[in-house]
Design an enzyme around this catalytic site. Structure first.
Site, PDB file in Angstrom:
ATOM      1  N   SER A 243       9.243  10.872 -41.862  1.00  0.00           N
ATOM      2  CA  SER A 243      10.563  10.644 -42.459  1.00  0.00           C
ATOM      3  C   SER A 243      11.209   9.426 -41.818  1.00  0.00           C
ATOM      4  O   SER A 243      10.627   8.780 -40.959  1.00  0.00           O
ATOM      5  CB  SER A 243      11.443  11.872 -42.257  1.00  0.00           C
ATOM      6  OG  SER A 243      11.833  11.947 -40.904  1.00  0.00           O
ATOM      7  N   LYS A 244      12.427   9.169 -42.249  1.00  0.00           N
ATOM      8  CA  LYS A 244      13.131   7.967 -41.752  1.00  0.00           C
ATOM      9  C   LYS A 244      13.223   7.953 -40.232  1.00  0.00           C
ATOM     10  O   LYS A 244      13.336   6.913 -39.622  1.00  0.00           O
ATOM     11  CB  LYS A 244      14.568   7.891 -42.300  1.00  0.00           C
ATOM     12  CG  LYS A 244      14.700   8.140 -43.778  1.00  0.00           C
ATOM     13  CD  LYS A 244      15.022   9.611 -44.062  1.00  0.00           C
ATOM     14  CE  LYS A 244      14.137  10.123 -45.183  1.00  0.00           C
ATOM     15  NZ  LYS A 244      13.942  11.587 -45.169  1.00  0.00           N
ATOM     16  N   ARG A 245      13.186   9.129 -39.657  1.00  0.00           N
ATOM     17  CA  ARG A 245      13.340   9.209 -38.211  1.00  0.00           C
ATOM     18  C   ARG A 245      12.185   8.563 -37.453  1.00  0.00           C
ATOM     19  O   ARG A 245      12.291   8.266 -36.278  1.00  0.00           O
ATOM     20  CB  ARG A 245      13.461  10.673 -37.772  1.00  0.00           C
ATOM     21  CG  ARG A 245      14.702  11.356 -38.290  1.00  0.00           C
ATOM     22  CD  ARG A 245      14.772  12.800 -37.833  1.00  0.00           C
ATOM     23  NE  ARG A 245      13.654  13.593 -38.350  1.00  0.00           N
ATOM     24  CZ  ARG A 245      12.626  14.000 -37.626  1.00  0.00           C
ATOM     25  NH1 ARG A 245      12.563  13.703 -36.357  1.00  0.00           N
ATOM     26  NH2 ARG A 245      11.660  14.715 -38.163  1.00  0.00           N
ATOM     27  N   HIS A 246      11.063   8.346 -38.145  1.00  0.00           N
ATOM     28  CA  HIS A 246       9.898   7.819 -37.448  1.00  0.00           C
ATOM     29  C   HIS A 246       9.800   6.303 -37.398  1.00  0.00           C
ATOM     30  O   HIS A 246       8.720   5.737 -37.242  1.00  0.00           O
ATOM     31  CB  HIS A 246       8.616   8.392 -38.064  1.00  0.00           C
ATOM     32  CG  HIS A 246       8.479   9.868 -37.863  1.00  0.00           C
ATOM     33  ND1 HIS A 246       8.756  10.774 -38.845  1.00  0.00           N
ATOM     34  CD2 HIS A 246       8.145  10.582 -36.767  1.00  0.00           C
ATOM     35  CE1 HIS A 246       8.573  11.999 -38.371  1.00  0.00           C
ATOM     36  NE2 HIS A 246       8.210  11.905 -37.118  1.00  0.00           N
ATOM     37  N   GLY A 247      10.935   5.627 -37.524  1.00  0.00           N
ATOM     38  CA  GLY A 247      10.883   4.177 -37.399  1.00  0.00           C
ATOM     39  C   GLY A 247      10.408   3.489 -38.657  1.00  0.00           C
ATOM     40  O   GLY A 247      10.787   3.867 -39.750  1.00  0.00           O
TER      41      GLY A 247
END
Length: 477
Positions: A243-247
């Site tokens: 997801s977006k959290r992974h950079g």
RNA sequence: GGCGCGUUCGUCGAGCGGCCUAGGACACCACCCUCUCAAGGUGGAGAUCACGGGUUCGAAUCCCGUAUGCGCUACCA
């Protein structure tokens, strides 16, 4: 005839997982001489992301995943979904639900609190026509829900995982048509896959739990379901769904970071699929030729950036010099310091590139690796000149070198190497130490391409200028 | 909580009953090459095949259970 589709929703930019799904569909279609369809599932008006469709299209094009039909947009096909819903309504396989979002939310909270499985309580499933009329009179716009069977089982076959069975009592009456007139994924997906005559649905594992609903819908509509294959997911380093959290999530960012599409294609194909126990470097045609569903793994995979870097380096090195230069040029134009005059001198760049091709793992590294060829003044810590020798020795070495280099008849690699080796002997310095010193003076770095090639390309005057600058800098301390 | 799907070196993945004292790749370490860095070459370390029961002459491979990870559980896809 094989017909498959990639059906992203424009609620974000496509990441590795999305594109890997697209890639498997594309490869499967090409392997079978089938049709690859692009369909945009834009049925959630509230989560639409500006520019997402463009990014999806750009990403697919960049990787060479060309589609034969589409892009179709579900938002332009609302009538089709409404018709399907009406048909189910008429045959009492679906019903209108007037429950407010607030009530549903409260219900859910209560269910969770009591550790009950959350799900719609079917309050509107048996409304009398009078109750319905009352709600309508209140102006409530209903949603349409599917009447899930209360008992029995829904089995289906997954091409990768075999027979899978769900108990119908674990399925609730899910929404087909939202109150804004848009269909949910479940409805739109089934209607389109049927109308577009999709033969195989290759989608991410996260959809496996929804498949019984889809199978039930196909049955209710009297349609033949396609074959399903649920692909393993690609996880972030924390082993959670990407997801977006992974950079860096958007594929276009990988393009901007200097990865080659052919390398990413190869890498992504191997994330979940393999040819055998050793082959890793495969051209697109070979992947298409050998691809098979049987060789897709069932295990989720963690994306390994280091291995992508390695593979990208392999592809970079396999490029012809002209091709490498052509691809590196935009990165040089983009990332070299602003002080460097544009447009860059093509001839000069062409002479530099052979010195870095085998040293770069991404195209974005090329400007960093070659920056000292372009800037005027070098800035580095004079301490770097003194790692092995004292100030006096270095100054002497520099002065002697400058004098001899000034008179060197031919400014080329053999001459430079010959004179410098002789010089090292004269100065009673080990070649490693002496060359290292020159390297710092000429490039400002301790790690750089081979010294004499660098000097040849850089040219006599710039080299002498840099050696003098080093001498002065050192003398001033 | 319920349901589903997974579980082989740090990571990717080979293996689909005997060829496995588990093969390959990335990363890591050492050595070679060498003016540095790369690239390349050679070698090394790294997995009680999640655990426990079965089935079998024989199981990483088949079956059951347990554990554990992930996913789904929205008028999101």
């Amino acid at each position: 005839m094989v017909r498959v589709r990639f059906a992203p929703s424009p609620t974000g930019y496509p990441h590795l997982g999305n594109i890997r799904t697209a890639l498997f569909n594309w490869v499967f279609a090409r392997h079978n001489n089938g049709t690859f369809i692009l369909r945009i599932e834009d049925t959630d008006v509230t989560r639409l992301v500006e520019g997402a469709v463009e990014t999806i299209v750009d990403s697919l094009r960049w990787l060479g995943l060309d589609w034969d039909e589409g892009p179709y947009f579900q938002s332009q096909r609302l009538e089709l979904y409404r018709e399907a819903a009406d048909q189910l309504l008429k045959r009492e396989l679906a019903y209108r639900c007037y429950c407010s979002p607030q009530r549903l939310e409260a219900m859910r909270q209560e269910q969770i609190r009591r550790k009950q499985p959350p799900g719609y309580d079917r309050r509107c499933r048996q409304l009398t026509s009078r109750q319905r009329a009352d709600y309508e009179a209140e102006g409530i716009v209903p949603v349409v829900r599917f009447k899930s069977p209360l008992e029995g089982q829904t089995p289906f076959h997954d091409l990768l995982r075999g027979e899978i069975v769900f108990e119908n009592n674990t399925l609730d009456d899910f929404v087909l048509l939202k109150s804004d007139g848009y269909p949910t994924y479940h409805l739109a997906n089934i209607v389109d896959d049927h109308l577009m005559e999709i033969t195989h649905v290759l989608r991410a594992d996260e959809w496996l739990s929804s498949t019984p609903r889809h199978v039930l819908l196909y049955q209710a509509l009297g349609w033949q379901p396609p074959q399903f294959a649920h692909l393993p997911m690609i996880l972030g380093p924390d082993r959670a769904k990407l997801s977006k959290r992974h950079g860096a999530t958007s594929i276009t960012e990988y393009r901007d970071m200097g990865y080659l599409p052919e390398a990413l294609f190869n890498f992504l194909a191997l994330l979940g699929w393999s040819l055998d126990d050793k082959t890793e470097l495969l051209a697109r045609e070979e992947i298409v030729k050998h691809f098979s569903l049987e060789r897709i793994s069932r295990t989720a995979a963690v994306f390994n950036r280091e291995k992508l870097d390695w593979m990208n380096g392999v592809y970079l090195r396999s490029l012809s010099m002209e091709e490498f230069t052509r691809r590196a040029m935009p990165f040089l134009e983009r990332d070299l310091p602003a002080e460097v005059k544009r447009p860059l001198d093509g001839g000069y760049v062409r002479r530099i590139m052979p010195l870095v091709q085998e040293r770069a793992r991404t195209l974005a590294e090329v400007p960093q690796l070659t920056q000292f060829f372009f800037v005027d003044g070098l800035s580095y810590d004079t301490e770097m000149l003194l790692t092995k020798l004292g100030q006096a020795e270095v100054l002497t070495a520099l002065r002697v070198t400058i004098a001899r280099l000034k008179e060197l008849p031919n400014w080329d690699v053999p001459s430079l190497e010959a004179i410098c080796r002789a010089l090292a002997e004269e100065l009673e310095l080990k070649t490693g130490v002496f060359f290292g010193l020159l390297r710092v003076a000429v490039t400002g770095r301790t790690a750089a391409p081979p010294l004499f090639q660098t000097m040849e390309v850089l040219g006599r005057e710039p080299c002498l200028k840099r050696l003098k600058a080093a001498e002065q800098k050192l003398a001033a301390t």
